[in-house]
Design an enzyme around this catalytic site. Structure first.
Site, PDB file in Angstrom:
ATOM      1  N   ARG A 116       1.697   4.073  16.805  1.00 62.91           N
ATOM      2  CA  ARG A 116       0.888   4.903  15.973  1.00 62.91           C
ATOM      3  C   ARG A 116       1.457   6.253  16.285  1.00 62.91           C
ATOM      4  NH1 ARG A 116       0.957   0.706  13.838  1.00 62.91           N
ATOM      5  NH2 ARG A 116       0.154   0.218  11.734  1.00 62.91           N
ATOM      6  N   SER A 153      -2.719  -9.850   6.952  1.00 62.89           N
ATOM      7  CA  SER A 153      -2.420  -8.334   7.166  1.00 62.89           C
ATOM      8  C   SER A 153      -1.603  -8.299   8.631  1.00 62.89           C
ATOM      9  CB  SER A 153      -3.486  -7.412   7.282  1.00 62.89           C
ATOM     10  OG  SER A 153      -3.101  -6.063   7.849  1.00 62.89           O
ATOM     11  N   ASP A 185       0.827  -1.269   0.036  1.00 69.99           N
ATOM     12  CA  ASP A 185       0.041   0.001   0.047  1.00 69.99           C
ATOM     13  C   ASP A 185       0.875   1.242  -0.065  1.00 69.99           C
ATOM     14  OD1 ASP A 185      -3.072  -0.710   0.680  1.00 69.99           O
ATOM     15  OD2 ASP A 185      -1.712  -2.286   1.421  1.00 69.99           O
ATOM     16  N   ASP A 220      -5.936   2.082  13.236  1.00 71.87           N
ATOM     17  CA  ASP A 220      -4.671   2.935  12.988  1.00 71.87           C
ATOM     18  C   ASP A 220      -4.985   4.100  12.519  1.00 71.87           C
ATOM     19  OD1 ASP A 220      -3.073   1.057  14.350  1.00 71.87           O
ATOM     20  OD2 ASP A 220      -3.106  -0.220  12.642  1.00 71.87           O
TER      21      ASP A 220
HETATM   22  N1  ARG Z   1      -6.570  -4.636  16.089  1.00 74.88           N
HETATM   23  C1  ARG Z   1      -5.382  -3.874  16.550  1.00 74.88           C
HETATM   24  C2  ARG Z   1      -5.217  -2.605  16.820  1.00 74.88           C
HETATM   25  O1  ARG Z   1      -6.264  -1.965  16.356  1.00 74.88           O
HETATM   26  C3  ARG Z   1      -4.073  -4.494  15.567  1.00 74.88           C
HETATM   27  C4  ARG Z   1      -4.001  -3.591  14.180  1.00 74.88           C
HETATM   28  C5  ARG Z   1      -2.946  -4.031  13.543  1.00 74.88           C
HETATM   29  N2  ARG Z   1      -2.648  -2.950  12.340  1.00 74.88           N
HETATM   30  C6  ARG Z   1      -2.680  -3.215  11.155  1.00 74.88           C
HETATM   31  N3  ARG Z   1      -2.339  -2.191  10.441  1.00 74.88           N
HETATM   32  N4  ARG Z   1      -2.754  -4.359  10.600  1.00 74.88           N
HETATM   33  O2  ARG Z   1      -4.569  -1.895  17.458  1.00 74.88           O
END
Ligand code: ARG
Length: 400
Positions: A95, A175, A15, A124
């Site tokens: 993040r 992912s 991406d 995120d």
């Molecule tokens: N569900 C988790 C969270 O919201 C993990 C997110 C993983 N992020 C990703 N871009 N695959 O913190």
């Protein structure tokens, strides 16, 4: 007039690699790619080069491993942060740090735009957008992957047509988001919450069935709420976390499989490999058990819970989070001591704990000889403690 500059939170994946030509072609930005290394990344130079191949005018790798552990993971550890009692927040914690680095870089380059590759369904995007806006409200945050409407195969064609080389490691259906505090595995077969997670979703941890028959013990030493030693040896934060993670993972500990409530309103099935963070939180709680008063400990649970939600919800940078961190730091002054953990076939158990600030007093607790606890006071105390309910009951029964 020169082109507008845009700093991209680049991961090296499909991406964000596609975002470079996309933003140049569609909006005419001059792209500056920045990869923040929060641990566990491989071939950083290759990834950095890929951004240049994709057309970025500049591509940098920022080593933020120590900062991540020291300033984000450890403060969360002090708050025993486990979202919905299970997820140690490794993605959520990275993040705000990535956002901070993007804002710093935007300032260096005089860029008014920061872009990220988050999709529209995750948490995120919230964390990036909100963190950046809090750090510098004059910056415009762009997340074009939310609305470019390209499927994965289309994206592959898109980058291939521009000569960007993304080696497709088999067809990886998941992912992934990983760093020193953990690894998240989403999508693919995992989207069916009834279906057991396929073994190939897990990379760090062995399955408990395949773990060694012999368990292993690890002594974790804390100072003011922060882990500083392993088996008595002082280690830097990143190495310490990595080591605990490796030991736990090798013994099949640290797999989490849960249905999680996302901030954006959906429930999603999530799997995590979080041996290091889970074990450290477990150990940390043990020292708190010894060193905090009952009142402080019980009150702190509410603070911990609220802090956890703030981190999950993208409000790491916020006045409430600052205030709660101040409370947590104050509470950690005496959280010093050692914990004996044992990893064995998927489990992590506590074998023992000790602290120079321990409020455990053997002479008060003992059922053996040398007891100094006042048995007489217990009777008087309970007399008064139970008085209100006794009065209430007498009244109900017409005895008063
Ligand atoms: N569900 C988790 C969270 O919201 C993990 C997110 C993983 N992020 C990703 N871009 N695959 O913190």
């Amino acid at each position: 007039m020169g082109k507008e500059k845009c700093v991209l939170a680049y991961s090296g994946g499909l991406d964000t690699s596609a975002l470079i030509p996309y933003m140049m072609e569609k909006f005419g930005y001059e792209m500056i790619a920045a990869l923040v290394d929060v641990g566990r990344m491989q071939d950083l130079e290759g990834l950095r080069q890929r951004a240049l191949d994709a057309g970025a005018v500049e591509s940098v790798v920022i080593d933020a491993k120590d900062e991540f552990v020291r300033d984000f993971a450890f403060p969360a550890l002090k708050a025993n942060a486990l979202y919905e009692e299970k997820y140690p927040l490794h993605s959520a914690l990275s993040r705000p740090l990535i956002s901070k680095k993007m804002v710093e870089l935007a300032h260096v380059h005089g860029a008014k735009f920061v872009a990220h590759g988050c999709t529209a369904k995750g948490n995120d995007q919230v964390r990036m957008d909100v963190s950046i806006r809090c750090l510098d409200p004059s910056i415009t945050v762009l997340g074009p992957a939310r609305d470019w409407n390209m499927t994965r195969p289309e994206l592959l064609d898109y980058v291939a047509a521009r000569g960007i080389n993304i080696p497709l490691t088999k067809k990886n259906p998941y992912s992934i988001d990983e760093n020193l505090w953990g690894r998240a595995i989403e999508c693919g077969e995992l989207e069916d919450p009834w279906r057991a997670a396929p073994e190939d979703a897990y990379v760090f941890t062995v399955s408990p069935e395949n773990a060694p028959d012999e368990g292993v013990e690890l002594i974790i030493g804390f100072e003011a709420g922060i882990p500083v030693t392993l088996d008595g040896k002082a280690l830097d934060p990143a190495t310490l976390v990595e080591t605990v993670d490796k030991v736990g993972s090798a013994h099949g500990f640290g797999r989490v499989d849960m249905v999680e409530n996302r901030l954006v309103g959906i429930k999603s099935r999530e799997t995590y490999e979080v041996a290091g963070s889970l074990a450290l939180i477990k150990a940390h709680r043990e020292i708190e058990d010894l060193a905090l008063t009952r009142e402080l400990q019980h009150f702190k649970r509410m603070i911990d819970q609220r802090m956890t939600e703030l981190i999950y919800d993208g409000l790491w940078f916020s006045p409430l989070a600052d205030a709660l961190r101040a409370f947590v730091d104050e509470s950690q002054k005496y959280v010093t001591g050692e914990v004996r953990l044992k990893f064995y076939k998927g489990s992590c158990s506590v074998l023992g704990r000790r602290s120079p600030n321990s409020l455990y007093v053997g002479k008060l607790a003992t059922y053996g000889s040398g007891d100094t606890f006042s048995h007489e006071s217990a009777k008087g105390f309970i007399q008064l403690w139970g008085l209100p309910v006794e009065v209430w009951s007498r009244k109900r029964q017409g005895l008063l």
